[in-house]
Design a protein around this motif. Structure first.
Motif, PDB file in Angstrom:
ATOM      1  N   PRO A 109     -24.327  15.225  25.355  1.00  7.49           N
ATOM      2  CA  PRO A 109     -23.565  14.589  26.437  1.00  7.49           C
ATOM      3  C   PRO A 109     -22.072  14.488  26.174  1.00  7.49           C
ATOM      4  N   ALA A 110     -21.669  14.414  24.917  1.00  6.54           N
ATOM      5  CA  ALA A 110     -20.246  14.251  24.607  1.00  6.54           C
ATOM      6  C   ALA A 110     -19.471  15.566  24.694  1.00  6.54           C
ATOM      7  N   HIS A 111     -20.149  16.669  25.003  1.00  2.06           N
ATOM      8  CA  HIS A 111     -19.498  17.973  24.997  1.00  2.06           C
ATOM      9  C   HIS A 111     -19.728  18.678  26.330  1.00  2.06           C
ATOM     10  N   HIS A 112     -18.649  19.135  26.946  1.00  2.00           N
ATOM     11  CA  HIS A 112     -18.743  19.766  28.257  1.00  2.00           C
ATOM     12  C   HIS A 112     -17.743  20.907  28.367  1.00  2.00           C
ATOM     13  N   SER A 113     -17.914  21.731  29.409  1.00  2.00           N
ATOM     14  CA  SER A 113     -16.979  22.809  29.721  1.00  2.00           C
ATOM     15  C   SER A 113     -16.427  22.600  31.118  1.00  2.00           C
ATOM     16  N   CYS A 114     -15.227  23.132  31.350  1.00  2.00           N
ATOM     17  CA  CYS A 114     -14.654  23.064  32.690  1.00  2.00           C
ATOM     18  C   CYS A 114     -13.744  24.263  32.911  1.00  2.00           C
ATOM     19  N   TYR A 115     -13.396  24.504  34.159  1.00  2.00           N
ATOM     20  CA  TYR A 115     -12.479  25.566  34.548  1.00  2.00           C
ATOM     21  C   TYR A 115     -11.092  24.953  34.708  1.00  2.00           C
ATOM     22  N   HIS A 131     -14.752  12.642  32.564  1.00  2.00           N
ATOM     23  CA  HIS A 131     -15.320  12.727  31.220  1.00  2.00           C
ATOM     24  C   HIS A 131     -14.944  11.508  30.387  1.00  2.00           C
ATOM     25  N   ARG A 132     -13.700  11.056  30.510  1.00  2.00           N
ATOM     26  CA  ARG A 132     -13.257   9.872  29.751  1.00  2.00           C
ATOM     27  C   ARG A 132     -14.063   8.637  30.132  1.00  2.00           C
ATOM     28  N   LYS A 133     -14.381   8.497  31.410  1.00  2.00           N
ATOM     29  CA  LYS A 133     -15.132   7.329  31.871  1.00  2.00           C
ATOM     30  C   LYS A 133     -16.546   7.294  31.284  1.00  2.00           C
ATOM     31  N   ALA A 134     -17.080   8.464  30.972  1.00  2.00           N
ATOM     32  CA  ALA A 134     -18.462   8.538  30.480  1.00  2.00           C
ATOM     33  C   ALA A 134     -18.572   8.347  28.974  1.00  2.00           C
ATOM     34  N   LEU A 135     -17.425   8.311  28.269  1.00  2.00           N
ATOM     35  CA  LEU A 135     -17.447   8.228  26.809  1.00  2.00           C
ATOM     36  C   LEU A 135     -17.263   6.792  26.325  1.00  2.00           C
ATOM     37  N   PRO A 136     -17.753   6.489  25.120  1.00  2.00           N
ATOM     38  CA  PRO A 136     -17.407   5.204  24.504  1.00  2.00           C
ATOM     39  C   PRO A 136     -15.893   5.089  24.378  1.00  2.00           C
ATOM     40  N   GLU A 137     -15.355   3.892  24.544  1.00  2.00           N
ATOM     41  CA  GLU A 137     -13.905   3.694  24.600  1.00  2.00           C
ATOM     42  C   GLU A 137     -13.171   4.195  23.366  1.00  2.00           C
ATOM     43  N   ASP A 138     -13.789   4.071  22.191  1.00  2.00           N
ATOM     44  CA  ASP A 138     -13.091   4.430  20.965  1.00  2.00           C
ATOM     45  C   ASP A 138     -13.409   5.844  20.484  1.00  2.00           C
ATOM     46  N   MET A 139     -14.095   6.652  21.302  1.00  2.00           N
ATOM     47  CA  MET A 139     -14.451   8.006  20.867  1.00  2.00           C
ATOM     48  C   MET A 139     -13.262   8.950  21.021  1.00  2.00           C
ATOM     49  N   PRO A 140     -12.837   9.613  19.939  1.00  2.00           N
ATOM     50  CA  PRO A 140     -11.761  10.599  20.041  1.00  2.00           C
ATOM     51  C   PRO A 140     -12.192  11.794  20.895  1.00  2.00           C
ATOM     52  N   GLY A 191     -16.315  16.598  12.732  1.00  2.00           N
ATOM     53  CA  GLY A 191     -16.251  16.377  14.176  1.00  2.00           C
ATOM     54  C   GLY A 191     -17.483  15.747  14.781  1.00  2.00           C
ATOM     55  N   ALA A 192     -18.397  15.235  13.943  1.00  2.00           N
ATOM     56  CA  ALA A 192     -19.687  14.759  14.440  1.00  2.00           C
ATOM     57  C   ALA A 192     -19.562  13.602  15.431  1.00  2.00           C
ATOM     58  N   ASN A 193     -18.544  12.769  15.278  1.00  2.00           N
ATOM     59  CA  ASN A 193     -18.400  11.594  16.144  1.00  2.00           C
ATOM     60  C   ASN A 193     -17.280  11.755  17.164  1.00  2.00           C
ATOM     61  N   PHE A 194     -16.885  12.999  17.409  1.00  2.00           N
ATOM     62  CA  PHE A 194     -15.833  13.295  18.367  1.00  2.00           C
ATOM     63  C   PHE A 194     -16.429  13.961  19.604  1.00  2.00           C
ATOM     64  N   SER A 195     -15.710  13.894  20.706  1.00  2.00           N
ATOM     65  CA  SER A 195     -16.124  14.585  21.926  1.00  2.00           C
ATOM     66  C   SER A 195     -15.271  15.836  22.104  1.00  2.00           C
ATOM     67  N   LEU A 196     -15.891  16.901  22.603  1.00  2.00           N
ATOM     68  CA  LEU A 196     -15.198  18.171  22.807  1.00  2.00           C
ATOM     69  C   LEU A 196     -15.328  18.615  24.256  1.00  2.00           C
ATOM     70  N   GLY A 202      -6.384  11.931  22.012  1.00  2.00           N
ATOM     71  CA  GLY A 202      -6.504  10.497  21.778  1.00  2.00           C
ATOM     72  C   GLY A 202      -7.937  10.056  21.969  1.00  2.00           C
ATOM     73  N   THR A 203      -8.143   8.778  22.291  1.00  2.00           N
ATOM     74  CA  THR A 203      -9.486   8.273  22.561  1.00  2.00           C
ATOM     75  C   THR A 203      -9.700   8.165  24.064  1.00  2.00           C
ATOM     76  N   ALA A 204     -10.933   7.894  24.441  1.00  2.00           N
ATOM     77  CA  ALA A 204     -11.262   7.804  25.862  1.00  2.00           C
ATOM     78  C   ALA A 204     -10.443   6.719  26.562  1.00  2.00           C
ATOM     79  N   SER A 205     -10.234   5.582  25.877  1.00  2.00           N
ATOM     80  CA  SER A 205      -9.515   4.468  26.505  1.00  2.00           C
ATOM     81  C   SER A 205      -8.011   4.486  26.229  1.00  2.00           C
ATOM     82  N   SER A 206      -7.581   5.241  25.205  1.00  2.00           N
ATOM     83  CA  SER A 206      -6.157   5.284  24.850  1.00  2.00           C
ATOM     84  C   SER A 206      -5.692   6.733  24.714  1.00  2.00           C
ATOM     85  N   PRO A 207      -5.549   7.422  25.841  1.00  2.00           N
ATOM     86  CA  PRO A 207      -5.136   8.831  25.779  1.00  2.00           C
ATOM     87  C   PRO A 207      -3.706   8.977  25.277  1.00  2.00           C
TER      88      PRO A 207
END
Length: 275
Positions: free
Chosen positions: A139-145, A156-165, A195-200, A240-245
């Motif tokens: 879920p933390a990894h997605h693709s877009c155009y 995508h930011r709204k769906a992530l934990p606030e502190d996730m890079p 990168g295990a705890n990061f979103s891509l 940055g993080t989901a809550s602090s870009p």
């Protein structure tokens, strides 16, 4: 020959029994000898269904080395990732041997301008559903155009934990350097390492090289990715993080034209620098 109006310059075939490469070579050597015949085999250690790296003593009896102009090795990661991108980008649901053939063709096409490279998509993707190669990303990894980037990024930011890079990889399915880099980045972000705890988020910059090279491409003037915009792919950016870009993302470029181990080292070092 008909579909390219005789303009074909290279023919690429994954080699299993070698029948396709041998038969097509016989035809082209008679009709248009300047067509380069390229045979594709798995790299050492790769297990790509449908193609083999034959020991000399076990080569099929129909195989004639003189009918090949070149042999290309393809890695497991490149074959798997290109098969996935064929499904995502082109709606072509094919197996890993086809992914390997397309990956090799993209590399050969990129070596010089004006090449017309043809390969055979020789198997169906539904045979490999149980292998996991087509499983959806975590879920933390997605693709877009690229045209939908800002909207996708906001959602995508709204769906992530606030502190996730959050990181973004700018890539394209036709780019050989991206074909090398993407499986390594995916592995780093989905494994147990840096990168295990990061979103891509993977951003496709264009469906064709021409679309990406167009000077009017919006990323050319988007200074979020550098003083002169985004100029090369693949490029990895920390947002940055989901809550602090970050207002100015941190960018890792220089992933072009380097080998796999160098890519891994640079990406892992970059992630460690971001904390």
């Amino acid at each position: 020959m008909r579909q390219t109006a005789g303009q074909i310059t290279h023919f690429v075939s994954s080699m299993g029994t070698t029948g396709t490469s041998m038969g097509c070579s016989r035809y082209f050597k008679e009709v248009k000898p300047e067509v380069e015949i390229v045979g594709l085999q798995p790299a050492e250690g790769a297990q790509i269904p449908g193609i083999r790296r034959w020991p000399k003593e076990y080569l099929p009896s129909i195989f004639d080395e003189a009918r090949l102009d070149r042999v290309v090795d393809i890695s497991q990661e490149e074959a798997d990732e290109t098969a996935r991108q064929l499904a995502i980008q082109e709606g072509i649901f094919a197996g890993m041997s086809s992914g390997g053939a397309v990956s090799a063709s993209l590399k050969i096409a990129a070596e010089a301008p004006g090449r017309v490279v043809v390969c055979i998509v020789c198997d169906r993707g539904d045979r490999y559903l149980s292998t996991g190669v087509f499983d959806p990303p975590p879920p933390a990894h997605h693709s877009c155009y690229y045209k939908n980037l800002d909207l996708t990024l906001s959602q995508h930011r709204k769906a992530l934990p606030e502190d996730m890079p959050l990181f973004m990889l700018f890539t394209a399915p036709w780019c050989p350097d991206c074909t090398t880099t993407l499986p390594i980045v995916n592995e780093i972000f989905t494994g147990q390492g840096a990168g295990a705890n990061f979103s891509l988020l993977r951003c496709i910059v264009g469906k064709t090289r021409e679309e990406w090279k167009d000077p009017r491409h919006p990323f050319r003037s988007d200074t979020r990715w550098g003083p002169n915009g985004l100029s090369e792919i693949p490029t990895l950016a920390c947002l940055g993080t989901a809550s602090s870009p970050l207002v100015q993302p941190r960018v890792l470029s220089g992933l072009e034209k380097i080998d796999r181990e160098q890519v891994r080292f640079k990406v892992e070092s970059f992630l460690k620098e971001q904390g």
